[in-house]
Design a protein around this motif. Structure first.
Motif, PDB file in Angstrom:
ATOM      1  N   GLY A  29       0.819  -1.215   0.000  1.00 33.18           N
ATOM      2  CA  GLY A  29       0.000   0.000   0.000  1.00 33.18           C
ATOM      3  C   GLY A  29       0.846   1.256   0.000  1.00 33.18           C
ATOM      4  O   GLY A  29       0.536   2.233  -0.687  1.00 33.18           O
ATOM      5  N   GLU A  30       1.933   1.228   0.749  1.00 32.81           N
ATOM      6  CA  GLU A  30       2.825   2.388   0.779  1.00 32.81           C
ATOM      7  C   GLU A  30       3.504   2.589  -0.571  1.00 32.81           C
ATOM      8  O   GLU A  30       3.708   3.724  -1.008  1.00 32.81           O
ATOM      9  N   GLN A  33       0.996   4.256  -2.752  1.00 30.15           N
ATOM     10  CA  GLN A  33       0.920   5.683  -2.412  1.00 30.15           C
ATOM     11  C   GLN A  33       2.038   6.468  -3.088  1.00 30.15           C
ATOM     12  O   GLN A  33       1.822   7.573  -3.580  1.00 30.15           O
ATOM     13  N   ILE A  36       1.178   6.921  -6.746  1.00 29.17           N
ATOM     14  CA  ILE A  36       0.118   7.925  -6.890  1.00 29.17           C
ATOM     15  C   ILE A  36       0.687   9.322  -6.683  1.00 29.17           C
ATOM     16  O   ILE A  36       0.372  10.253  -7.428  1.00 29.17           O
ATOM     17  N   SER A  37       1.526   9.457  -5.688  1.00 30.47           N
ATOM     18  CA  SER A  37       2.128  10.763  -5.398  1.00 30.47           C
ATOM     19  C   SER A  37       2.971  11.255  -6.579  1.00 30.47           C
ATOM     20  O   SER A  37       2.893  12.423  -6.969  1.00 30.47           O
ATOM     21  N   GLN A  56      -6.622   9.567  -2.110  1.00 31.12           N
ATOM     22  CA  GLN A  56      -6.188   9.445  -0.721  1.00 31.12           C
ATOM     23  C   GLN A  56      -6.659   8.138  -0.096  1.00 31.12           C
ATOM     24  O   GLN A  56      -6.191   7.749   0.978  1.00 31.12           O
ATOM     25  N   ALA A  58      -5.730   5.351  -0.896  1.00 31.82           N
ATOM     26  CA  ALA A  58      -4.534   4.502  -0.748  1.00 31.82           C
ATOM     27  C   ALA A  58      -3.900   4.716   0.614  1.00 31.82           C
ATOM     28  O   ALA A  58      -3.423   3.766   1.240  1.00 31.82           O
ATOM     29  N   ASP A  59      -3.890   5.949   1.092  1.00 29.49           N
ATOM     30  CA  ASP A  59      -3.339   6.240   2.416  1.00 29.49           C
ATOM     31  C   ASP A  59      -4.200   5.600   3.503  1.00 29.49           C
ATOM     32  O   ASP A  59      -3.683   4.970   4.424  1.00 29.49           O
ATOM     33  N   SER A  62      -3.606   1.852   3.666  1.00 31.70           N
ATOM     34  CA  SER A  62      -2.388   1.486   4.397  1.00 31.70           C
ATOM     35  C   SER A  62      -2.576   1.640   5.901  1.00 31.70           C
ATOM     36  O   SER A  62      -2.137   0.789   6.679  1.00 31.70           O
ATOM     37  N   THR A 119      -5.534  14.861   2.749  1.00 30.78           N
ATOM     38  CA  THR A 119      -4.802  14.100   1.763  1.00 30.78           C
ATOM     39  C   THR A 119      -3.304  14.228   2.013  1.00 30.78           C
ATOM     40  O   THR A 119      -2.853  15.132   2.701  1.00 30.78           O
ATOM     41  N   PHE A 120      -2.521  13.319   1.427  1.00 28.63           N
ATOM     42  CA  PHE A 120      -1.094  13.418   1.589  1.00 28.63           C
ATOM     43  C   PHE A 120      -0.511  14.435   0.620  1.00 28.63           C
ATOM     44  O   PHE A 120       0.682  14.632   0.566  1.00 28.63           O
ATOM     45  N   TRP A 121      -1.382  15.137  -0.152  1.00 27.29           N
ATOM     46  CA  TRP A 121      -0.916  16.225  -1.019  1.00 27.29           C
ATOM     47  C   TRP A 121      -1.096  17.577  -0.358  1.00 27.29           C
ATOM     48  O   TRP A 121      -0.661  18.574  -0.867  1.00 27.29           O
TER      49      TRP A 121
END
Length: 122
Positions: A29-30, A33, A36-37, A56, A58-59, A62, A119-121
């Motif tokens: 999963g990481e 991510q 995707i990033s 997100q 995917a985050d 994980s 989100t991780f963005w």
């Protein structure tokens, strides 16, 4: 020649193996991510905000897999110790509150809204 009977596996050992599989899935999963990033960073502007919000997941995947791995590992440890309240002992290891509530309590809940998390963005 007769095949040897299977060696009985303890519940704790079976749970250990499940936790190991879940931990491997966390790693996958990481990696997803990261892909995707990188894809989001390379995408032309303007970015589709709704697409980023969907990505997100995917985050969250994980995080939930990591929680399940910790939960199952704690179940195995509690089983080995003979802890009478195995599930609550294992639920104490969870860091996602909604996941902890679901796994410690049989009361059904509404599904979490993925749009409520950052989100991780960001």
């Amino acid at each position: 020649m007769d095949a040897a009977p299977p060696i009985p596996r303890t519940l704790a050992r079976s749970l250990d193996l499940v936790a190991e599989d879940l931990a491997e899935l966390v790693g996958l999963g990481e990696r997803v991510q990261g892909v995707i990033s990188r894809m989001a960073a390379a995408a032309p502007r303007p970015r589709d905000a709704s697409l980023l919000m969907e990505a997100q997941a995917a985050d969250l995947l994980s995080q939930r897999l990591a929680g399940l791995a910790a939960f199952v590992r704690a179940l195995a440890d509690a089983e080995r110790r003979g802890d009478p309240d195995v599930v609550l002992a294992a639920a104490r290891t969870l860091t996602l509150a909604e996941q902890a509530r679901r796994l410690a309590d049989a009361t059904p809940a509404a599904p979490a809204d993925p749009a409520e998390t950052s989100t991780f963005w960001d």
